[in-house]
Structures are given as structure tokens and as C-alpha cells.
Design a protein around this motif. Structure first.
Motif, mmCIF file in Angstrom:
data_model
loop_
_atom_site.group_PDB
_atom_site.id
_atom_site.type_symbol
_atom_site.label_atom_id
_atom_site.label_comp_id
_atom_site.label_asym_id
_atom_site.label_seq_id
_atom_site.Cartn_x
_atom_site.Cartn_y
_atom_site.Cartn_z
ATOM 1 N N ALA A 149 0.853 -1.182 0.000
ATOM 2 C CA ALA A 149 0.000 0.000 0.000
ATOM 3 C C ALA A 149 0.891 1.234 0.000
ATOM 4 O O ALA A 149 1.964 1.240 0.610
ATOM 5 N N GLU A 150 0.457 2.236 -0.705
ATOM 6 C CA GLU A 150 1.222 3.480 -0.726
ATOM 7 C C GLU A 150 0.777 4.359 0.425
ATOM 8 O O GLU A 150 -0.349 4.282 0.886
ATOM 9 N N GLY A 151 1.685 5.193 0.871
ATOM 10 C CA GLY A 151 1.333 6.131 1.924
ATOM 11 C C GLY A 151 2.254 6.015 3.115
ATOM 12 O O GLY A 151 3.271 5.323 3.083
ATOM 13 N N ALA A 152 1.844 6.692 4.161
ATOM 14 C CA ALA A 152 2.645 6.733 5.380
ATOM 15 C C ALA A 152 2.595 5.390 6.093
ATOM 16 O O ALA A 152 1.687 4.589 5.878
ATOM 17 N N THR A 153 3.588 5.145 6.924
ATOM 18 C CA THR A 153 3.610 3.903 7.693
ATOM 19 C C THR A 153 2.446 3.884 8.670
ATOM 20 O O THR A 153 1.973 4.925 9.128
ATOM 21 N N VAL A 154 1.988 2.715 8.959
ATOM 22 C CA VAL A 154 0.883 2.538 9.892
ATOM 23 C C VAL A 154 1.442 1.897 11.149
ATOM 24 O O VAL A 154 1.888 0.760 11.111
ATOM 25 N N PRO A 155 1.453 2.655 12.274
ATOM 26 C CA PRO A 155 1.991 2.051 13.497
ATOM 27 C C PRO A 155 1.080 0.920 13.984
ATOM 28 O O PRO A 155 -0.131 1.069 14.040
ATOM 29 N N ALA A 156 1.675 -0.209 14.278
ATOM 30 C CA ALA A 156 0.932 -1.359 14.798
ATOM 31 C C ALA A 156 1.701 -1.911 15.985
ATOM 32 O O ALA A 156 2.919 -2.023 15.951
ATOM 33 N N THR A 157 0.990 -2.243 17.041
ATOM 34 C CA THR A 157 1.657 -2.787 18.223
ATOM 35 C C THR A 157 2.004 -4.261 18.024
ATOM 36 O O THR A 157 2.937 -4.765 18.625
ATOM 37 N N ALA A 158 1.241 -4.946 17.178
ATOM 38 C CA ALA A 158 1.502 -6.356 16.872
ATOM 39 C C ALA A 158 1.080 -6.613 15.436
ATOM 40 O O ALA A 158 0.191 -5.955 14.909
ATOM 41 N N SER A 159 1.719 -7.576 14.800
ATOM 42 C CA SER A 159 1.367 -7.926 13.429
ATOM 43 C C SER A 159 -0.009 -8.564 13.406
ATOM 44 O O SER A 159 -0.339 -9.387 14.261
ATOM 45 N N ARG A 160 -0.793 -8.171 12.430
ATOM 46 C CA ARG A 160 -2.175 -8.621 12.373
ATOM 47 C C ARG A 160 -2.623 -8.749 10.917
ATOM 48 O O ARG A 160 -2.316 -7.902 10.094
ATOM 49 N N LEU A 161 -3.347 -9.815 10.611
ATOM 50 C CA LEU A 161 -3.938 -10.026 9.297
ATOM 51 C C LEU A 161 -5.438 -9.813 9.432
ATOM 52 O O LEU A 161 -6.085 -10.441 10.268
ATOM 53 N N TYR A 162 -5.974 -8.903 8.638
ATOM 54 C CA TYR A 162 -7.405 -8.615 8.675
ATOM 55 C C TYR A 162 -8.054 -9.240 7.443
ATOM 56 O O TYR A 162 -7.681 -8.930 6.318
ATOM 57 N N VAL A 163 -9.009 -10.120 7.697
ATOM 58 C CA VAL A 163 -9.668 -10.854 6.617
ATOM 59 C C VAL A 163 -11.147 -10.475 6.575
ATOM 60 O O VAL A 163 -11.778 -10.325 7.611
ATOM 61 N N PRO A 164 -11.689 -10.294 5.365
ATOM 62 C CA PRO A 164 -13.111 -9.974 5.270
ATOM 63 C C PRO A 164 -13.964 -11.156 5.712
ATOM 64 O O PRO A 164 -13.519 -12.300 5.620
ATOM 65 N N PRO A 165 -15.170 -10.890 6.196
ATOM 66 C CA PRO A 165 -16.058 -11.989 6.584
ATOM 67 C C PRO A 165 -16.281 -12.932 5.404
ATOM 68 O O PRO A 165 -16.365 -12.507 4.264
ATOM 69 N N GLY A 166 -16.352 -14.215 5.688
ATOM 70 C CA GLY A 166 -16.574 -15.207 4.646
ATOM 71 C C GLY A 166 -15.301 -15.780 4.053
ATOM 72 O O GLY A 166 -15.362 -16.669 3.213
ATOM 73 N N THR A 167 -14.140 -15.275 4.461
ATOM 74 C CA THR A 167 -12.881 -15.832 3.969
ATOM 75 C C THR A 167 -12.717 -17.242 4.548
ATOM 76 O O THR A 167 -12.845 -17.433 5.753
ATOM 77 N N PRO A 168 -12.454 -18.231 3.708
ATOM 78 C CA PRO A 168 -12.300 -19.605 4.218
ATOM 79 C C PRO A 168 -11.180 -19.685 5.266
ATOM 80 O O PRO A 168 -10.134 -19.048 5.122
ATOM 81 N N THR A 169 -11.410 -20.469 6.295
ATOM 82 C CA THR A 169 -10.425 -20.581 7.376
ATOM 83 C C THR A 169 -9.113 -21.186 6.895
ATOM 84 O O THR A 169 -8.059 -20.855 7.416
#
Length: 135
Positions: free
Chosen positions: A67-87
């Protein structure tokens, strides 16, 4: 069937199952024809880490981009998945990144893209052998 000259017993092939087997092998299954999930990798505070994560995802067969743009501070690595994404897709993504099984959350339902936010805990040089085996 018995061979007339030697008397050997021979099983005759069944063309239907052989044709089905070859069709599956050569055309692939419906699972293989689905396009790979698209993962948007957010810029990380640590230089180069987001690019390494993107490369790891591409190598694992996913479609990923930075993604382009400024860095996004995150306290921990996280994957965000849309609802309905197969497990199984979520588990494969987490495994490819070396993230623990609980490092995901529900993403934006308005998009089909997955979002990866990398925190200071992300180790791009993890040993895949040290990952727990999936159930």
C-alpha cells in the motif's frame, strides 16, 4: 481376461474412471482455478519489512502488493480478513508469514482484499520448520 498364449490373468482397464482421473489431473480442480486472495501489505515502521512480507506472500502463491502512503503504526502484526474468507486460506496466509494462529481479525466486509499490518514483532527471517503444523 486371460491371455490366450500364456494364460496370464489380466485386468482390463475401465475407460470411464481413467478418463475422469486424467481430466482432473490435466484441468485441475475448481479450487485451483480460483484466483488467489489479494493481500494489501501496509507500510511498516521498519524499513524493508513490508517488502519482505510481500515477497513471502507472492512466493507462497498469494497476490500481494504494498500500500502506498505513510507507515501505519501497529503494536503487533495482524492479518485482517473480510467476513466469509475460508479458514484454510487464513491459516495458509498466517503460516506463510510465520504469524501465530490467533494473529488475525475481521476486516472490512465491503472489500474482498485482505489487509496485513506489520508490527515490531514480525520476523521476516523466521524458520518455517518451527511453525506448528496445521490441524
Amino acid at each position: 481376461y486371460r491371455v490366450p498364449t500364456s494364460g496370464a490373468a489380466v485386468l482390463l482397464p475401465k475407460p470411464g474412471p481413467i478418463r475422469d482421473l486424467l481430466t482432473d489431473a490435466l484441468l485441475g480442480s475448481a479450487e485451483e482455478t480460483r484466483p488467489p486472495p489479494v493481500v494489501q501489505v501496509l507500510p511498516s515502521e521498519t524499513a524493508g519489512v513490508a517488502e519482505l512480507a510481500r515477497e513471502r506472500l507472492v512466493y507462497a502463491g498469494f497476490d500481494a502488493y504494498l500500500a502506498e502512503g505513510a507507515t501505519v503504526p501497529a503494536t503487533a502484526s495482524r492479518l485482517y480478513v473480510p467476513p466469509g474468507t475460508p479458514t484454510d486460506v487464513t491459516a495458509r496466509l498466517l503460516g506463510a508469514l510465520g504469524l501465530p494462529p490467533d494473529a488475525w481479525g475481521e476486516g472490512d466486509p465491503a472489500t474482498e482484499e485482505l489487509l496485513l499490518a506489520l508490527g515490531p514483532d514480525y520476523d521476516p527471517c523466521f524458520q518455517p520448520a518451527s511453525l506448528p503444523t496445521p490441524p
